[in-house]
Design an enzyme around this catalytic site. Structure first.
Site, PDB file in Angstrom:
ATOM      1  N   ASN A 145       0.799  -1.232   0.000  1.00 49.81           N
ATOM      2  CA  ASN A 145       0.000   0.000   0.000  1.00 49.81           C
ATOM      3  C   ASN A 145       0.831   1.281   0.000  1.00 49.81           C
ATOM      4  OD1 ASN A 145       0.732  -0.422   2.687  1.00 49.81           O
ATOM      5  ND2 ASN A 145      -1.116   0.518   3.486  1.00 49.81           N
ATOM      6  N   GLU A 157       4.731  -3.820  12.394  1.00 52.56           N
ATOM      7  CA  GLU A 157       3.746  -2.770  12.110  1.00 52.56           C
ATOM      8  C   GLU A 157       2.597  -3.459  11.397  1.00 52.56           C
ATOM      9  OE1 GLU A 157       3.744   0.290  13.008  1.00 52.56           O
ATOM     10  OE2 GLU A 157       5.812   0.698  13.589  1.00 52.56           O
ATOM     11  N   CYS A 212      -3.078   1.702   6.702  1.00 50.66           N
ATOM     12  CA  CYS A 212      -3.277   1.087   8.020  1.00 50.66           C
ATOM     13  C   CYS A 212      -3.853   2.120   8.986  1.00 50.66           C
ATOM     14  CB  CYS A 212      -1.960   0.550   8.546  1.00 50.66           C
ATOM     15  SG  CYS A 212      -0.679   1.801   8.522  1.00 50.66           S
ATOM     16  N   GLU A 265       8.348   2.880  14.574  1.00 49.92           N
ATOM     17  CA  GLU A 265       9.196   3.296  13.451  1.00 49.92           C
ATOM     18  C   GLU A 265       9.192   4.808  13.362  1.00 49.92           C
ATOM     19  OE1 GLU A 265       7.765   1.053   9.981  1.00 49.92           O
ATOM     20  OE2 GLU A 265       9.438  -0.318  10.322  1.00 49.92           O
TER      21      GLU A 265
HETATM   22  P1  NAD Z   1       0.435  -8.925   3.900  1.00 53.29           P
HETATM   23  O1  NAD Z   1       0.581  -9.291   5.322  1.00 53.29           O
HETATM   24  O2  NAD Z   1      -0.349  -9.836   3.023  1.00 53.29           O
HETATM   25  O3  NAD Z   1       1.858  -8.782   3.201  1.00 53.29           O
HETATM   26  C1  NAD Z   1       2.888  -8.013   3.766  1.00 53.29           C
HETATM   27  C2  NAD Z   1       4.230  -8.608   3.360  1.00 53.29           C
HETATM   28  O4  NAD Z   1       4.326  -9.941   3.854  1.00 53.29           O
HETATM   29  C3  NAD Z   1       4.441  -8.706   1.862  1.00 53.29           C
HETATM   30  O5  NAD Z   1       5.794  -8.463   1.581  1.00 53.29           O
HETATM   31  C4  NAD Z   1       4.089 -10.147   1.563  1.00 53.29           C
HETATM   32  O6  NAD Z   1       4.710 -10.649   0.395  1.00 53.29           O
HETATM   33  C5  NAD Z   1       4.611 -10.839   2.793  1.00 53.29           C
HETATM   34  N1  NAD Z   1       3.964 -12.123   3.083  1.00 53.29           N
HETATM   35  C6  NAD Z   1       2.718 -12.536   2.735  1.00 53.29           C
HETATM   36  N2  NAD Z   1       2.501 -13.776   3.210  1.00 53.29           N
HETATM   37  C7  NAD Z   1       3.621 -14.146   3.870  1.00 53.29           C
HETATM   38  C8  NAD Z   1       4.011 -15.310   4.584  1.00 53.29           C
HETATM   39  N3  NAD Z   1       3.198 -16.359   4.712  1.00 53.29           N
HETATM   40  N4  NAD Z   1       5.233 -15.343   5.148  1.00 53.29           N
HETATM   41  C9  NAD Z   1       6.060 -14.300   5.018  1.00 53.29           C
HETATM   42  N5  NAD Z   1       5.760 -13.170   4.360  1.00 53.29           N
HETATM   43  C10 NAD Z   1       4.553 -13.093   3.796  1.00 53.29           C
HETATM   44  O7  NAD Z   1      -0.133  -7.453   3.885  1.00 53.29           O
HETATM   45  P2  NAD Z   1      -0.568  -6.585   2.628  1.00 53.29           P
HETATM   46  O8  NAD Z   1      -1.894  -7.079   2.165  1.00 53.29           O
HETATM   47  O9  NAD Z   1       0.546  -6.478   1.651  1.00 53.29           O
HETATM   48  O10 NAD Z   1      -0.711  -5.142   3.301  1.00 53.29           O
HETATM   49  C11 NAD Z   1      -1.843  -4.713   3.928  1.00 53.29           C
HETATM   50  C12 NAD Z   1      -1.710  -4.837   5.431  1.00 53.29           C
HETATM   51  O11 NAD Z   1      -0.559  -4.119   5.870  1.00 53.29           O
HETATM   52  C13 NAD Z   1      -2.879  -4.203   6.152  1.00 53.29           C
HETATM   53  O12 NAD Z   1      -3.292  -5.032   7.203  1.00 53.29           O
HETATM   54  C14 NAD Z   1      -2.301  -2.903   6.688  1.00 53.29           C
HETATM   55  O13 NAD Z   1      -2.956  -2.394   7.811  1.00 53.29           O
HETATM   56  C15 NAD Z   1      -0.895  -3.297   6.998  1.00 53.29           C
HETATM   57  N6  NAD Z   1      -0.044  -2.111   7.081  1.00 53.29           N
HETATM   58  C16 NAD Z   1       0.381  -1.703   8.319  1.00 53.29           C
HETATM   59  C17 NAD Z   1       1.168  -0.566   8.442  1.00 53.29           C
HETATM   60  C18 NAD Z   1       1.654  -0.101   9.786  1.00 53.29           C
HETATM   61  O14 NAD Z   1       2.579   0.710   9.820  1.00 53.29           O
HETATM   62  N7  NAD Z   1       1.099  -0.561  10.904  1.00 53.29           N
HETATM   63  C19 NAD Z   1       1.524   0.165   7.312  1.00 53.29           C
HETATM   64  C20 NAD Z   1       1.065  -0.263   6.059  1.00 53.29           C
HETATM   65  C21 NAD Z   1       0.283  -1.418   5.964  1.00 53.29           C
END
Ligand code: NAD
Length: 480
Positions: A153, A252, A286, A460
């Site tokens: 995102n 995060e 997020c 962060e």
């Molecule tokens: P996601 O958890 O699907 O993916 C995040 C990362 O993890 C990606 O690089 C993905 O390839 C990797 N990943 C996916 N499955 C994995 C696994 N089984 N093992 C290891 N790595 C794996 O999240 P997303 O859909 O890409 O992003 C959206 C989410 O991120 C939302 O929940 C959002 O709230 C959160 N987010 C949080 C923050 C924060 O600072 N708190 C900031 C931005 C996004």
């Protein structure tokens, strides 16, 4: 529309841009068509990236803090000079409108500037033992090789928010961006190379097998830090994997922000804040306001003004002139958002504007406001991650804090009130790592960003963001 000339499409391992046996097709969410292909790193490639970071660690940790700072400062300057090119890459692969993409590049670059300033402020101290017999010397050392995994995102800012402090601290890194949005991360790595980052200090691997790749890297015995941004589901899975080798973790994770409007709020300011808190990044943040709690005395005036602003948004290709809302990132996201809205409507919510998915842009969803949403509707429990605002009216002030705190997440909350004492009292009671008080935006590289409960561990940005990549070392001294 194709990617700007020279956009990297290979993985960066030990200073070499590498193709691989297979590729991943990356889609443009505005058209639904293939934007370009990127090299798909195999597990073995990811392990070589860890080896490269491990080999480069000693030299980087011993590079003078001032020299590390200057590389980061140079990377900041290059990102700002190339803001438009980077913004176009972000919009093409992720979908957000170009103005949001430009803002993201500026925000992302700021992490390099902030941490270039922090790199020379790694403090220690010197204490006298209570017995008076000896001295305690405390210093800080880089944790070691850091694995950084980021979501789609904010493909630029989530990468720089980790790379900046890691390099400032003296850590070397392997960045694993989301494979849906790899080109921004690769472009930033190429900028870091030009800024003078030595071979092996920053490695980037794009893979469509993130589960296997991340698990193997954590299990390599060479990774000492995992900094993850993404969903709570994956974050908690990775905490379990990291536990095996007791790897230092920063998490995060997801959010579910309440946006509370008290009856004494400045309603125009609250509507401005609501637009920012809900619609920045097309709702895919997020920090996005997920549940609007509006006092019944101001419900009509807030809703009327908010619906007028939401209805005025123009949905389209984020690169096109006049477009103010881009598509969601994927068909799956579009379907998820549509199901959440349809479910709420079936349970009695009323659509005041929007409420439909589109084919043009391919993965579009209209800016939507829902009224008469019940307090316990499932849409209030889930992270919507799209341009949908459910409004819930309230009367009882005491109830509203408990309602806001009811969910598993605790990243950020927003409070609008003309009474500072009330707002601060409520801010104290809210179970979230951050609170926006009469503000719809909390993100700032100089502020400690992060959540409580299922929204994560650690912070962060700010000085705390640097500390996350440092370990304390205590030396007991005796020269009496
Ligand atoms: P996601 O958890 O699907 O993916 C995040 C990362 O993890 C990606 O690089 C993905 O390839 C990797 N990943 C996916 N499955 C994995 C696994 N089984 N093992 C290891 N790595 C794996 O999240 P997303 O859909 O890409 O992003 C959206 C989410 O991120 C939302 O929940 C959002 O709230 C959160 N987010 C949080 C923050 C924060 O600072 N708190 C900031 C931005 C996004």
């Amino acid at each position: 529309m194709s990617l700007p000339d020279g956009t990297k499409r290979e993985n960066l391992i030990a200073g070499k841009w590498e193709k691989s046996g297979s590729t991943i097709d990356v889609l443009n969410p505005a058209t639904g068509k293939v934007l370009a292909s990127v090299a798909n790193a195999l597990v073995g490639d990811c392990l070589r990236a860890v080896d490269a970071a491990h080999d480069a660690f000693d030299s980087w940790r011993n590079t003078a803090p001032r020299a590390r700072a200057e590389v980061l400062r140079k990377a900041f300057e290059l990102m700002i000079a190339e803001q438009e090119r980077l913004a176009r890459i972000i919009t093409m692969e992720m979908g957000k409108v170009i103005t949001d993409a430009r803002a993201e590049v500026a925000y992302a670059a700021e992490f390099f500037r902030w941490f270039s300033e922090e790199a020379v402020r790694i403090e220690g101290d010197y204490r006298r033992a209570p017995s008076g017999a000896n001295w305690l010397m405390v210093s800080r050392q880089p944790v070691g090789v850091a694995l950084l995994a980021t979501p789609w995102n904010f493909p630029a800012a989530m990468a720089t928010r980790k790379i900046g402090p890691a390099l400032a601290a003296g850590c070397t890194v392997v960045l694993k961006p989301a494979h849906e949005t790899p080109f921004t991360a690769l472009a930033i790595a190429e900028i870091l190379e030009r800024a003078g980052v030595p071979s092996g200090v920053v490695n980037v691997v794009v893979t469509d097998q993130p589960g296997a790749a991340v698990e193997a890297m954590l299990d390599s015995g060479k990774v000492r830090k995992l900094s993850f941004t993404g969903s709570t589901r994956v974050g908690s899975l990775l905490l379990a994997q990291a536990a095996k080798r007791v790897i230092n973790c920063s998490m995060e994770l997801g959010g579910n922000a309440p946006f509370i409007v008290f009856e004494d709020a400045d309603i125009d300011a609250a509507v401005d804040g609501a637009m920012l808190a809900k619609m920045r990044n097309g709702g895919a943040a997020c920090t996005a306001a997920n549940r609007f709690y509006v006092h019944s005395n101001v419900l009509d005036s807030f809703t009327e003004k908010f619906v007028a602003r939401m209805s005025a948004l123009k949905l389209g290709d984020g690169l096109a002139e006049g477009v103010t809302l881009g598509p969601l990132m994927s068909r799956a996201q579009q379907e998820r958002v549509a199901n959440l809205v349809d479910g709420a409507v079936a349970r009695g919510a009323k659509v005041l504007c929007g409420g439909k998915a589109t084919n043009d842009p391919a993965f579009g969803y209209q800016a939507t406001v829902l009224a008469d949403v019940s307090k316990r509707d499932p849409i209030t429990d889930e992270e919507i991650f799209g341009p949908v605002a459910p409004i819930i009216s309230f009367d009882d002030h005491d109830d509203i804090v408990a309602e806001a705190n009811r969910v598993e997440h605790g990243l950020v909350s927003y409070v609008y009130s003309g009474n500072a004492a009330r707002a601060l009292r409520v801010a104290e009671q809210l179970e979230s790592g951050m609170v926006g008080f009469n503000r719809g935006l909390v993100s700032d590289p100089a502020a400690p960003f992060g959540g409580v409960k299922a929204s994560g561990l650690g912070r962060e940005g700010a000085h705390e963001g640097l500390l996350a990549f440092l370990e304390l070392k205590y030396v007991a001294g005796n020269w009496a």
